[in-house]
Design a protein around this motif. Structure first.
Motif, PDB file in Angstrom:
ATOM      1  N   LEU A  34       0.804  -1.219   0.000  1.00 32.48           N
ATOM      2  CA  LEU A  34       0.000   0.000   0.000  1.00 32.48           C
ATOM      3  C   LEU A  34       0.838   1.271   0.000  1.00 32.48           C
ATOM      4  N   VAL A  35       2.158   1.114  -0.023  1.00 31.19           N
ATOM      5  CA  VAL A  35       3.058   2.268  -0.118  1.00 31.19           C
ATOM      6  C   VAL A  35       3.841   2.119  -1.424  1.00 31.19           C
ATOM      7  N   PRO A  36       3.374   2.713  -2.508  1.00 30.72           N
ATOM      8  CA  PRO A  36       4.029   2.510  -3.809  1.00 30.72           C
ATOM      9  C   PRO A  36       5.512   2.837  -3.801  1.00 30.72           C
ATOM     10  N   GLU A  37       5.904   3.830  -3.014  1.00 38.08           N
ATOM     11  CA  GLU A  37       7.319   4.230  -2.970  1.00 38.08           C
ATOM     12  C   GLU A  37       8.219   3.150  -2.380  1.00 38.08           C
ATOM     13  N   LEU A  38       7.626   2.219  -1.633  1.00 38.21           N
ATOM     14  CA  LEU A  38       8.415   1.183  -0.967  1.00 38.21           C
ATOM     15  C   LEU A  38       8.021  -0.215  -1.431  1.00 38.21           C
ATOM     16  N   ALA A  39       7.540  -0.320  -2.650  1.00 39.23           N
ATOM     17  CA  ALA A  39       7.156  -1.613  -3.216  1.00 39.23           C
ATOM     18  C   ALA A  39       8.374  -2.312  -3.815  1.00 39.23           C
ATOM     19  N   GLY A  40       8.285  -3.639  -3.926  1.00 48.57           N
ATOM     20  CA  GLY A  40       9.299  -4.407  -4.638  1.00 48.57           C
ATOM     21  C   GLY A  40      10.396  -5.011  -3.793  1.00 48.57           C
ATOM     22  N   TYR A  41      10.323  -4.856  -2.488  1.00 48.42           N
ATOM     23  CA  TYR A  41      11.339  -5.463  -1.623  1.00 48.42           C
ATOM     24  C   TYR A  41      10.892  -6.859  -1.193  1.00 48.42           C
ATOM     25  N   ASP A  42      11.859  -7.728  -0.971  1.00 47.38           N
ATOM     26  CA  ASP A  42      11.564  -9.131  -0.683  1.00 47.38           C
ATOM     27  C   ASP A  42      11.350  -9.418   0.793  1.00 47.38           C
ATOM     28  N   SER A  43      11.975  -8.635   1.660  1.00 45.50           N
ATOM     29  CA  SER A  43      11.890  -8.934   3.087  1.00 45.50           C
ATOM     30  C   SER A  43      12.011  -7.658   3.910  1.00 45.50           C
ATOM     31  N   ILE A  44      11.530  -7.748   5.143  1.00 43.21           N
ATOM     32  CA  ILE A  44      11.626  -6.644   6.090  1.00 43.21           C
ATOM     33  C   ILE A  44      12.150  -7.195   7.412  1.00 43.21           C
ATOM     34  N   ARG A  45      13.173  -6.547   7.930  1.00 42.52           N
ATOM     35  CA  ARG A  45      13.672  -6.879   9.272  1.00 42.52           C
ATOM     36  C   ARG A  45      13.528  -5.670  10.174  1.00 42.52           C
ATOM     37  N   ARG A  46      13.314  -5.921  11.459  1.00 40.23           N
ATOM     38  CA  ARG A  46      13.096  -4.835  12.410  1.00 40.23           C
ATOM     39  C   ARG A  46      14.250  -4.727  13.396  1.00 40.23           C
ATOM     40  N   GLU A  47      14.493  -3.501  13.822  1.00 42.47           N
ATOM     41  CA  GLU A  47      15.480  -3.211  14.875  1.00 42.47           C
ATOM     42  C   GLU A  47      16.866  -3.773  14.540  1.00 42.47           C
ATOM     43  N   VAL A  48      17.345  -3.475  13.345  1.00 43.85           N
ATOM     44  CA  VAL A  48      18.656  -3.964  12.905  1.00 43.85           C
ATOM     45  C   VAL A  48      19.730  -2.943  13.289  1.00 43.85           C
ATOM     46  N   PRO A  49      20.781  -3.363  13.992  1.00 45.78           N
ATOM     47  CA  PRO A  49      21.846  -2.425  14.383  1.00 45.78           C
ATOM     48  C   PRO A  49      22.541  -1.843  13.149  1.00 45.78           C
ATOM     49  N   TYR A  50      22.915  -0.549  13.239  1.00 46.93           N
ATOM     50  CA  TYR A  50      23.624   0.092  12.138  1.00 46.93           C
ATOM     51  C   TYR A  50      24.202   1.404  12.639  1.00 46.93           C
ATOM     52  N   GLY A  51      25.079   1.994  11.820  1.00 46.80           N
ATOM     53  CA  GLY A  51      25.504   3.367  12.043  1.00 46.80           C
ATOM     54  C   GLY A  51      26.648   3.560  13.011  1.00 46.80           C
ATOM     55  N   GLU A  52      27.202   4.775  12.961  1.00 48.36           N
ATOM     56  CA  GLU A  52      28.344   5.139  13.794  1.00 48.36           C
ATOM     57  C   GLU A  52      27.962   5.451  15.232  1.00 48.36           C
ATOM     58  N   GLU A  53      26.668   5.742  15.457  1.00 50.90           N
ATOM     59  CA  GLU A  53      26.232   6.126  16.796  1.00 50.90           C
ATOM     60  C   GLU A  53      25.416   5.029  17.484  1.00 50.90           C
ATOM     61  N   ARG A  54      25.666   3.789  17.039  1.00 48.18           N
ATOM     62  CA  ARG A  54      25.062   2.606  17.656  1.00 48.18           C
ATOM     63  C   ARG A  54      23.542   2.689  17.678  1.00 48.18           C
ATOM     64  N   SER A  55      22.977   2.934  16.529  1.00 47.39           N
ATOM     65  CA  SER A  55      21.532   3.021  16.394  1.00 47.39           C
ATOM     66  C   SER A  55      20.957   1.678  15.953  1.00 47.39           C
ATOM     67  N   ARG A  56      19.633   1.625  15.938  1.00 55.87           N
ATOM     68  CA  ARG A  56      18.912   0.487  15.376  1.00 55.87           C
ATOM     69  C   ARG A  56      17.872   1.034  14.407  1.00 55.87           C
ATOM     70  N   ILE A  57      17.899   0.556  13.191  1.00 62.92           N
ATOM     71  CA  ILE A  57      16.927   1.039  12.211  1.00 62.92           C
ATOM     72  C   ILE A  57      15.599   0.352  12.480  1.00 62.92           C
ATOM     73  N   ASP A  58      14.510   1.093  12.376  1.00 68.80           N
ATOM     74  CA  ASP A  58      13.198   0.523  12.670  1.00 68.80           C
ATOM     75  C   ASP A  58      12.842  -0.589  11.697  1.00 68.80           C
ATOM     76  N   LEU A  59      13.015  -0.315  10.393  1.00 70.96           N
ATOM     77  CA  LEU A  59      12.697  -1.309   9.370  1.00 70.96           C
ATOM     78  C   LEU A  59      13.799  -1.323   8.320  1.00 70.96           C
TER      79      LEU A  59
END
Length: 238
Positions: free
Chosen positions: A98-123
């Motif tokens: 239902l979000v055309p801008e974010l169509a076409g991806y195969d999988s979604i993971r939540r709370e994945v660690p990333y970044g220089e400031e020890r963040s977690r991406i929501d999706l």
């Protein structure tokens, strides 16, 4: 749509205090304290003596068995103040296409660690075109005439997330800031310049670096909450 079972219970909001607590009164006149899962100010979302809606965990061992989910606003709208629902709401509409801008991806993971400031991406969306990092923010501050703003209080954490997204965008990775608008009266979203100028400056830099911004508005009912409509976003400059 996020089905809520059993449906939320309508009660009267007496007061919100100590940030994470609220006192309510049910139809039988019983007064009790519920958990308020919102770290913001909830500006323009609290009407003392007005209706609100709570969920019941069904766990009598919890210190506060019930959770404040939805409030009435001074303008007569509904606001979803449980920020913990925002990620699931956004994930659901993406997975349903239902979000055309974010169509076409195969999988979604939540709370994945990333970044220089020890963040977690929501999706974290992943597919053949590469990853897409999606940071979700819950919007409930309505300032009049359908205008919604974020944040409703100074948010150093929000600025940190923008810096992380900006670094990714500058390295060529797709990044999206997704405003989950849990407020039935908001028709457009802008940064809250007067409340948090530092966040606004970080947002302007992030957008200039290529971070995309999406905003979707919710229908809020006692038995379901659903993101149903795209909402315009603007930096509000000039």
């Amino acid at each position: 749509m996020m089905k809520i079972s059993p449906p939320l219970q309508e009660v009267t909001l007496l007061r919100r205090y100590k940030r994470f607590l609220a006192d309510v009164r049910d139809a039988d006149g019983n007064e009790f304290t519920v958990h308020c899962p919102n770290t913001g100010s909830m500006k323009n979302c609290v009407v003392e003596g007005g209706p609100c809606w709570i969920s019941d965990s069904g766990n009598p061992k919890r210190k506060y068995r019930h959770t404040l989910e939805v409030t009435s606003t001074p303008g007569g709208f509904r606001a979803g103040v449980n920020t913990g629902r925002a990620n699931a709401l956004v994930q659901e509409v993406i997975e349903r296409g239902l979000v055309p801008e974010l169509a076409g991806y195969d999988s979604i993971r939540r709370e994945v660690p990333y970044g220089e400031e020890r963040s977690r991406i929501d999706l974290l969306l992943e597919g053949s075109a590469g990853p897409c990092y999606v940071e979700v923010k819950n919007v409930t501050l309505e300032t009049g005439s359908g205008e919604g703003q974020f944040p409703d209080a100074v948010s150093a954490r929000g600025a940190k997330h923008l810096r992380e997204l900006q670094r990714l965008a500058e390295s060529g990775v797709r990044t999206v800031l997704f405003y989950c608008v849990q407020h039935t009266g908001i028709e457009r979203v802008l940064p809250a310049r007067e409340i948090d100028p530092d966040y606004t400056a970080a947002l302007e830099e992030a957008v200039a670096a290529g971070v995309e911004v999406l905003a979707y508005g919710a229908r809020i009912e006692p038995d379901e909450i659903a993101l149903e409509r795209a909402i315009p976003f603007s930096l509000g400059q000039g």
